[in-house]
Design an enzyme around this catalytic site. Structure first.
Site, PDB file in Angstrom:
ATOM      1  N   LYS A 156      22.254  18.944  79.785  1.00  0.00           N
ATOM      2  CA  LYS A 156      23.659  18.827  79.343  1.00  0.00           C
ATOM      3  C   LYS A 156      24.602  19.592  80.275  1.00  0.00           C
ATOM      4  CE  LYS A 156      22.957  20.706  75.288  1.00  0.00           C
ATOM      5  NZ  LYS A 156      21.538  21.087  75.447  1.00  0.00           N
ATOM      6  N   ARG A 182      27.088  21.169  67.174  1.00  0.00           N
ATOM      7  CA  ARG A 182      25.640  21.371  67.108  1.00  0.00           C
ATOM      8  C   ARG A 182      25.119  21.359  65.681  1.00  0.00           C
ATOM      9  NH1 ARG A 182      24.434  24.330  72.088  1.00  0.00           N
ATOM     10  NH2 ARG A 182      22.341  25.135  72.044  1.00  0.00           N
ATOM     11  N   ARG A 218      14.551  27.428  85.169  1.00  0.00           N
ATOM     12  CA  ARG A 218      16.007  27.484  85.375  1.00  0.00           C
ATOM     13  C   ARG A 218      16.463  28.866  85.861  1.00  0.00           C
ATOM     14  NH1 ARG A 218      19.972  25.834  80.666  1.00  0.00           N
ATOM     15  NH2 ARG A 218      18.694  27.277  79.467  1.00  0.00           N
ATOM     16  N   ARG A 244      17.927  33.244  82.191  1.00  0.00           N
ATOM     17  CA  ARG A 244      18.530  33.552  80.892  1.00  0.00           C
ATOM     18  C   ARG A 244      17.503  34.196  79.957  1.00  0.00           C
ATOM     19  NH1 ARG A 244      21.861  28.251  79.025  1.00  0.00           N
ATOM     20  NH2 ARG A 244      20.781  28.755  77.088  1.00  0.00           N
ATOM     21  N   ARG A 304      14.035  27.416  70.006  1.00  0.00           N
ATOM     22  CA  ARG A 304      15.267  26.638  70.215  1.00  0.00           C
ATOM     23  C   ARG A 304      15.010  25.147  69.991  1.00  0.00           C
ATOM     24  NH1 ARG A 304      16.481  28.347  75.979  1.00  0.00           N
ATOM     25  NH2 ARG A 304      18.228  26.907  75.908  1.00  0.00           N
TER      26      ARG A 304
HETATM   27  P1  AP5 Z   1      20.602  22.444  81.988  1.00  0.00           P
HETATM   28  O1  AP5 Z   1      21.592  21.489  82.528  1.00  0.00           O
HETATM   29  O2  AP5 Z   1      20.888  23.916  82.105  1.00  0.00           O
HETATM   30  O3  AP5 Z   1      20.200  22.042  80.480  1.00  0.00           O
HETATM   31  P2  AP5 Z   1      21.014  22.189  79.132  1.00  0.00           P
HETATM   32  O4  AP5 Z   1      20.769  20.964  78.336  1.00  0.00           O
HETATM   33  O5  AP5 Z   1      22.443  22.579  79.396  1.00  0.00           O
HETATM   34  O6  AP5 Z   1      20.222  23.391  78.495  1.00  0.00           O
HETATM   35  P3  AP5 Z   1      20.700  24.702  77.745  1.00  0.00           P
HETATM   36  O7  AP5 Z   1      19.468  25.546  77.561  1.00  0.00           O
HETATM   37  O8  AP5 Z   1      21.852  25.363  78.432  1.00  0.00           O
HETATM   38  O9  AP5 Z   1      21.141  24.145  76.411  1.00  0.00           O
HETATM   39  P4  AP5 Z   1      21.250  24.907  75.146  1.00  0.00           P
HETATM   40  O10 AP5 Z   1      21.951  23.897  74.347  1.00  0.00           O
HETATM   41  O11 AP5 Z   1      20.029  25.446  74.536  1.00  0.00           O
HETATM   42  O12 AP5 Z   1      22.015  26.267  75.558  1.00  0.00           O
HETATM   43  P5  AP5 Z   1      23.490  26.756  75.320  1.00  0.00           P
HETATM   44  O13 AP5 Z   1      23.871  27.589  76.455  1.00  0.00           O
HETATM   45  O14 AP5 Z   1      24.375  25.646  74.901  1.00  0.00           O
HETATM   46  O15 AP5 Z   1      19.203  22.128  82.715  1.00  0.00           O
HETATM   47  C1  AP5 Z   1      18.043  22.904  82.467  1.00  0.00           C
HETATM   48  C2  AP5 Z   1      17.252  23.079  83.783  1.00  0.00           C
HETATM   49  O16 AP5 Z   1      16.807  21.792  84.219  1.00  0.00           O
HETATM   50  C3  AP5 Z   1      18.076  23.640  84.965  1.00  0.00           C
HETATM   51  O17 AP5 Z   1      17.253  24.481  85.717  1.00  0.00           O
HETATM   52  C4  AP5 Z   1      18.469  22.407  85.783  1.00  0.00           C
HETATM   53  O18 AP5 Z   1      18.626  22.712  87.180  1.00  0.00           O
HETATM   54  C5  AP5 Z   1      17.266  21.481  85.549  1.00  0.00           C
HETATM   55  N1  AP5 Z   1      17.621  20.071  85.543  1.00  0.00           N
HETATM   56  C6  AP5 Z   1      18.706  19.479  84.954  1.00  0.00           C
HETATM   57  N2  AP5 Z   1      18.673  18.139  85.134  1.00  0.00           N
HETATM   58  C7  AP5 Z   1      17.531  17.885  85.838  1.00  0.00           C
HETATM   59  C8  AP5 Z   1      16.914  16.683  86.330  1.00  0.00           C
HETATM   60  N3  AP5 Z   1      17.468  15.481  86.126  1.00  0.00           N
HETATM   61  N4  AP5 Z   1      15.740  16.804  87.001  1.00  0.00           N
HETATM   62  C9  AP5 Z   1      15.180  18.032  87.206  1.00  0.00           C
HETATM   63  N5  AP5 Z   1      15.707  19.186  86.778  1.00  0.00           N
HETATM   64  C10 AP5 Z   1      16.867  19.117  86.097  1.00  0.00           C
HETATM   65  O19 AP5 Z   1      23.305  27.657  74.006  1.00  0.00           O
HETATM   66  C11 AP5 Z   1      22.619  28.893  74.050  1.00  0.00           C
HETATM   67  C12 AP5 Z   1      22.683  29.551  72.697  1.00  0.00           C
HETATM   68  O20 AP5 Z   1      24.063  29.800  72.327  1.00  0.00           O
HETATM   69  C13 AP5 Z   1      22.143  28.709  71.520  1.00  0.00           C
HETATM   70  O21 AP5 Z   1      20.753  28.836  71.386  1.00  0.00           O
HETATM   71  C14 AP5 Z   1      22.916  29.301  70.336  1.00  0.00           C
HETATM   72  O22 AP5 Z   1      22.381  30.520  69.926  1.00  0.00           O
HETATM   73  C15 AP5 Z   1      24.289  29.568  70.940  1.00  0.00           C
HETATM   74  N6  AP5 Z   1      25.193  28.410  70.787  1.00  0.00           N
HETATM   75  C16 AP5 Z   1      25.775  27.691  71.803  1.00  0.00           C
HETATM   76  N7  AP5 Z   1      26.545  26.715  71.313  1.00  0.00           N
HETATM   77  C17 AP5 Z   1      26.461  26.800  69.954  1.00  0.00           C
HETATM   78  C18 AP5 Z   1      27.011  26.053  68.887  1.00  0.00           C
HETATM   79  N8  AP5 Z   1      27.824  24.994  69.102  1.00  0.00           N
HETATM   80  N9  AP5 Z   1      26.689  26.413  67.617  1.00  0.00           N
HETATM   81  C19 AP5 Z   1      25.893  27.476  67.367  1.00  0.00           C
HETATM   82  N10 AP5 Z   1      25.327  28.234  68.334  1.00  0.00           N
HETATM   83  C20 AP5 Z   1      25.609  27.894  69.626  1.00  0.00           C
END
Ligand code: AP5
Length: 220
Positions: free
Chosen positions: A17, A92, A131, A164, A175
């Site tokens: 994402k 979410r 990552r 991270r 997660r």
């Molecule tokens: P990446 O693009 O970083 O993946 P992502 O889907 O963004 O993963 P996240 O872990 O950031 O999502 P998340 O939803 O758990 O975390 P968030 O920060 O929102 O890609 C991942 C890896 O793959 C990278 O190394 C990239 O280079 C590689 N990659 C990407 N595409 C590729 C491809 N096509 N081929 C190969 N490699 C590839 O949330 C973190 C925490 O914050 C949550 O757990 C929660 O506690 C809190 N939080 C955030 N938002 C909310 C909300 N709305 N409500 C409640 N709590 C929240």
């Protein structure tokens, strides 16, 4: 009259994402609004919201809806959001999706697209465990799939790359379970809307981005 069109990335942790939202934001010249990045910035700054969120995030659980809806509401009031934003990691929960619908209705805004990225769990675990993220500009790397030119340093700004805290194996498992319980119900919530698109997250970053651009209907 529609005031703004907002784009939503929906999908499991690690599905891509953030990577794709950054690119779409650049292409469409819209701000990338990642609730995860906003919470991490809040943790870094030592603000009260951040301190309360830090322990929850490290455990892999979700931060409370009330906090999230408030930070999104405040973010949408900023001038650069007037044409729309690219949401990454929001909404979410069903509660957050309802809150967003109410917010958009109040402003005369609408959802331009819900981009549901899909990938199998095995691939997701591989992506998350490799990552690395730039501590300065937030650019996303992967030790195998998207390595920086100079080890440990960001290609864009030269900042140091970090792993991270929530990318440890036990937290990744938590997660993914939280995603199934709390966020996967959003698929049914959006599924029947014309704005909903299921996009395969498999393959190279460029291939996934081409599918997204096609779904959104903008020139890539
Ligand atoms: P990446 O693009 O970083 O993946 P992502 O889907 O963004 O993963 P996240 O872990 O950031 O999502 P998340 O939803 O758990 O975390 P968030 O920060 O929102 O890609 C991942 C890896 O793959 C990278 O190394 C990239 O280079 C590689 N990659 C990407 N595409 C590729 C491809 N096509 N081929 C190969 N490699 C590839 O949330 C973190 C925490 O914050 C949550 O757990 C929660 O506690 C809190 N939080 C955030 N938002 C909310 C909300 N709305 N409500 C409640 N709590 C929240």
């Amino acid at each position: 009259m529609i005031m703004a069109k907002h784009f939503i990335f929906l999908g499991a942790p690690g599905v891509g994402k953030g990577t794709q939202a950054q690119r779409l934001a650049q292409l469409m010249d819209l701000p990338h609004v990642s609730t995860g990045d906003m919470l991490r910035a809040s943790v870094q700054s030592g603000r009260e919201t951040g301190l309360r969120a830090a322990a929850v995030m490290e455990s892999g659980a979700l931060v409370g809806d009330e906090i999230i809806v408030r930070i999104v509401e405040e973010r949408l009031l900023l001038e650069d959001a007037s044409d729309g934003v690219i949401f990454d990691g929001f909404p979410r929960t069903i509660h957050q999706a309802h809150a967003l619908d109410n917010l958009l209705a109040a402003h005369g805004d609408e959802i331009g697209a819900v981009l549901h990225l899909d990938l199998d769990d095995e691939e997701i675990v591989g992506r998350l465990s490799g990552r690395r993220v730039c501590s300065k500009c937030g650019a996303i790397y992967h030790i195998r799939y998207h390595a920086p030119t100079v080890y440990g340093l960001c290609d864009i700004c030269g900042g140091g790359l970090q792993q991270r805290d929530d990318d440890q194996p036990a937290v990744i498992r938590k997660r993914l379970a939280v995603y199934q319980a709390e966020t996967a119900p959003l698929i049914a919530y959006y599924h029947d809307r014309p704005a909903y698109h299921l996009v395969s997250g498999e393959g190279e970053v460029d291939d996934v981005f081409s599918r997204i651009v096609k779904a959104v209907g903008v020139a890539g």
